[in-house]
Design a protein around this motif. Structure first.
Motif, PDB file in Angstrom:
ATOM      1  N   THR A  78       0.829  -1.195   0.000  1.00  0.00           N
ATOM      2  CA  THR A  78       0.000   0.000   0.000  1.00  0.00           C
ATOM      3  C   THR A  78       0.870   1.254   0.000  1.00  0.00           C
ATOM      4  OG1 THR A  78      -0.117   0.090   2.410  1.00  0.00           O
ATOM      5  CG2 THR A  78      -1.823  -1.183   1.267  1.00  0.00           C
ATOM      6  N   PHE A  79       0.272   2.352  -0.404  1.00  0.00           N
ATOM      7  CA  PHE A  79       0.994   3.618  -0.497  1.00  0.00           C
ATOM      8  C   PHE A  79       1.498   4.069   0.873  1.00  0.00           C
ATOM      9  CE2 PHE A  79       0.932   8.376  -1.323  1.00  0.00           C
ATOM     10  CZ  PHE A  79       2.067   8.352  -2.112  1.00  0.00           C
ATOM     11  N   GLN A  80       0.796   3.691   1.937  1.00  0.00           N
ATOM     12  CA  GLN A  80       1.233   4.065   3.282  1.00  0.00           C
ATOM     13  C   GLN A  80       2.626   3.533   3.568  1.00  0.00           C
ATOM     14  OE1 GLN A  80      -0.277   6.157   5.308  1.00  0.00           O
ATOM     15  NE2 GLN A  80       1.359   5.981   6.829  1.00  0.00           N
ATOM     16  N   ASN A  81       2.922   2.323   3.083  1.00  0.00           N
ATOM     17  CA  ASN A  81       4.266   1.765   3.270  1.00  0.00           C
ATOM     18  C   ASN A  81       5.325   2.614   2.580  1.00  0.00           C
ATOM     19  OD1 ASN A  81       3.743  -0.842   4.705  1.00  0.00           O
ATOM     20  ND2 ASN A  81       2.513  -1.250   2.884  1.00  0.00           N
ATOM     21  N   LEU A  85       8.364   4.652   4.421  1.00  0.00           N
ATOM     22  CA  LEU A  85       9.747   4.428   4.011  1.00  0.00           C
ATOM     23  C   LEU A  85      10.428   5.753   3.684  1.00  0.00           C
ATOM     24  CD1 LEU A  85      11.759   2.052   3.327  1.00  0.00           C
ATOM     25  CD2 LEU A  85      11.097   2.420   0.958  1.00  0.00           C
ATOM     26  N   ASP A  86       9.717   6.633   2.989  1.00  0.00           N
ATOM     27  CA  ASP A  86      10.282   7.930   2.633  1.00  0.00           C
ATOM     28  C   ASP A  86      10.546   8.762   3.878  1.00  0.00           C
ATOM     29  OD1 ASP A  86      11.141   9.808   0.675  1.00  0.00           O
ATOM     30  OD2 ASP A  86       9.254  10.892   0.886  1.00  0.00           O
ATOM     31  N   ARG A  87       9.634   8.710   4.823  1.00  0.00           N
ATOM     32  CA  ARG A  87       9.828   9.435   6.091  1.00  0.00           C
ATOM     33  C   ARG A  87      11.036   8.884   6.842  1.00  0.00           C
ATOM     34  NH1 ARG A  87       5.759   7.489  10.178  1.00  0.00           N
ATOM     35  NH2 ARG A  87       7.321   5.825  10.139  1.00  0.00           N
ATOM     36  N   ASP A  88      11.136   7.567   6.930  1.00  0.00           N
ATOM     37  CA  ASP A  88      12.255   6.950   7.642  1.00  0.00           C
ATOM     38  C   ASP A  88      13.589   7.232   6.946  1.00  0.00           C
ATOM     39  OD1 ASP A  88      10.458   5.952   9.456  1.00  0.00           O
ATOM     40  OD2 ASP A  88      10.367   3.945   8.571  1.00  0.00           O
ATOM     41  N   GLY A 173      -0.477   6.587  -5.556  1.00  0.00           N
ATOM     42  CA  GLY A 173      -1.072   6.376  -4.254  1.00  0.00           C
ATOM     43  C   GLY A 173      -2.389   5.625  -4.271  1.00  0.00           C
ATOM     44  N   SER A 174      -3.248   5.897  -5.227  1.00  0.00           N
ATOM     45  CA  SER A 174      -4.572   5.287  -5.236  1.00  0.00           C
ATOM     46  C   SER A 174      -4.549   3.839  -5.700  1.00  0.00           C
ATOM     47  CB  SER A 174      -5.521   6.101  -6.112  1.00  0.00           C
ATOM     48  OG  SER A 174      -5.074   6.107  -7.467  1.00  0.00           O
ATOM     49  N   GLN A 175      -3.686   3.522  -6.653  1.00  0.00           N
ATOM     50  CA  GLN A 175      -3.655   2.175  -7.212  1.00  0.00           C
ATOM     51  C   GLN A 175      -2.481   1.336  -6.711  1.00  0.00           C
ATOM     52  OE1 GLN A 175      -6.150   1.064  -9.269  1.00  0.00           O
ATOM     53  NE2 GLN A 175      -7.076   3.041  -8.793  1.00  0.00           N
ATOM     54  N   ALA A 176      -1.547   1.947  -5.979  1.00  0.00           N
ATOM     55  CA  ALA A 176      -0.343   1.253  -5.489  1.00  0.00           C
ATOM     56  C   ALA A 176       0.409   0.599  -6.648  1.00  0.00           C
ATOM     57  CB  ALA A 176      -0.702   0.222  -4.426  1.00  0.00           C
TER      58      ALA A 176
END
Length: 381
Positions: A78-81, A85-88, A173-176
């Motif tokens: 999912t886009f949340q992952n 990852l980008d934040r980390d 983001g919407s379709q991953a």
């Protein structure tokens, strides 16, 4: 999927084999994508980014509770992952400084095992976190938006304009779905034309351009182009719409060709659920590392002509591109493209299972099929 679930191990193993197989396919000089307008050569570094990204996620599940993928859609995380990852990635250095060193953690783990006669789960989680952060720091990952890069510069002798080949990446983001864009763009900016093009219409040999160049080659437009690419690369927008928006938003940039490489869906036995037939047949494949299928689509919109600019006393109209869409092909018209190809990469064992079941024709209808066995890939089966 929880971190302890066997599905996680199966999914990551299958994805690793699929991406390595795709990397092998793209780097093969006989591959149709290697020969097709630089697509294979441009996409390969993004596949490397994906492999690095999945290596990071594999470490991350060692200290997190769950990992989510879109089982019934793309088969990708999912886009949340991707956002996490980008934040980390941005905070990796400071977080690493707050953790014990790898050697210290290993010594603590050995000491815990000897004293407690038990597995050091908490220490193992901290080691996984350190490995995760170190992996992020080692190389590039597939972020929500990968900035444009110019990889080729030349001159169109007919228009006497310089043109660039530029590519960038997006994780929708919407379709991953991971996607790669590549655009061939002519630039009629007076400064660039005077600098790069001789009166003969040839490239000025005195100008040395060390490719690749980060961003659009034209420095006056580079930041605007970055913003445009980030805001106009959603999967919901057709290539025709994106190219048209580019043509309208930049008076001196003229998109002649735009290609979009859309990776997915990905099918993995026992994990994804978006095709019952494929899921059932792949479930019969003996080796889990061969029970997958990776698909992708290459879309292209091309300009067939250009309406010349009109200069008047009261009103001026900039040059506009005329894009070709094959309206006789309903699918091409739906996708908003001049041309498209659908591809499927599948292990030999999985292909045999699909063929034996009698479902190969229905599953692979409309696809160019590539069967992989070890490092050998057979196309057009």
């Amino acid at each position: 999927m929880t971190a302890q679930n066997g599905q996680v191990v199966r999914y990551f193993g299958a994805m690793d084999h699929a991406l390595r197989g795709l990397d092998t396919f793209l780097k093969n000089e006989q591959s149709p994508l290697y020969q097709h307008q630089l697509v294979g050569q441009v996409v390969t570094p993004y596949v490397d980014r994906l492999m690095q990204t999945f290596a990071c996620w594999r470490n991350r599940i060692g200290f997190t509770e769950s990992f989510r993928i879109l089982r019934a859609e793309s088969g990708f995380p999912t886009f949340q992952n991707v956002l996490e990852l980008d934040r980390d990635r941005k905070n990796a250095k400071s977080r690493l400084e707050s953790l014990p060193s790898g050697d210290d953690l290993r010594r603590e783990m050995v000491d815990f095992i000897l004293r407690q006669k038990a597995f050091p789960a908490a220490l193992q989680a901290r080691m996984a976190e350190r490995s995760y952060l170190e992996t992020i720091e080692k190389g590039d990952v597939f972020t929500p938006f990968v900035l444009p890069t110019t990889v080729r510069v030349s001159v169109n002798p007919k228009t006497r304009r310089p043109y660039y080949v530029v590519h960038w990446g997006v994780f929708d983001g919407s379709q991953a779905l991971p996607m790669v864009y590549m655009a061939t763009i002519e630039d009629s900016s007076r400064e660039l034309c005077d600098m790069l093009v001789l009166p003969s219409g040839k490239m000025n040999p005195k100008i040395t351009i060390p490719l690749p160049v980060e961003g659009l080659l034209n420095p006056e437009l580079a930041h605007r182009f970055d913003d445009f690419a980030e805001k106009n690369s959603a999967y919901s927008l057709t290539p025709a719409t994106i190219a048209g928006n580019l043509d309208k938003d930049f008076e001196t940039l003229h998109p002649k060709r735009m290609q979009r490489f859309v990776l997915g869906p990905f099918y993995s036995a026992g994990v994804t659920e978006h095709n019952n037939t494929v899921t059932e047949v792949l479930g019969k494949v003996r080796k889990p590392e061969n029970a997958w299928m990776l698909t992708w689509t290459v879309q292209e919109i091309a300009a067939t002509g250009e309406r010349a600019a009109e200069r008047g006393l009261w009103r001026s109209t900039p040059a506009r591109q005329e894009f070709h869409i094959d309206t006789s092909d309903l699918e091409a018209a739906r996708q908003g493209v001049s041309f498209y190809e659908k591809h499927a990469l599948v292990p030999h064992d999985a292909y045999q299972a699909l063929f034996a079941s009698g479902d190969a024709d229905s599953v692979f209808g409309g696809f160019k099929v590539h069967v992989i066995s070890g490092k050998q890939i057979t196309s057009g089966v």
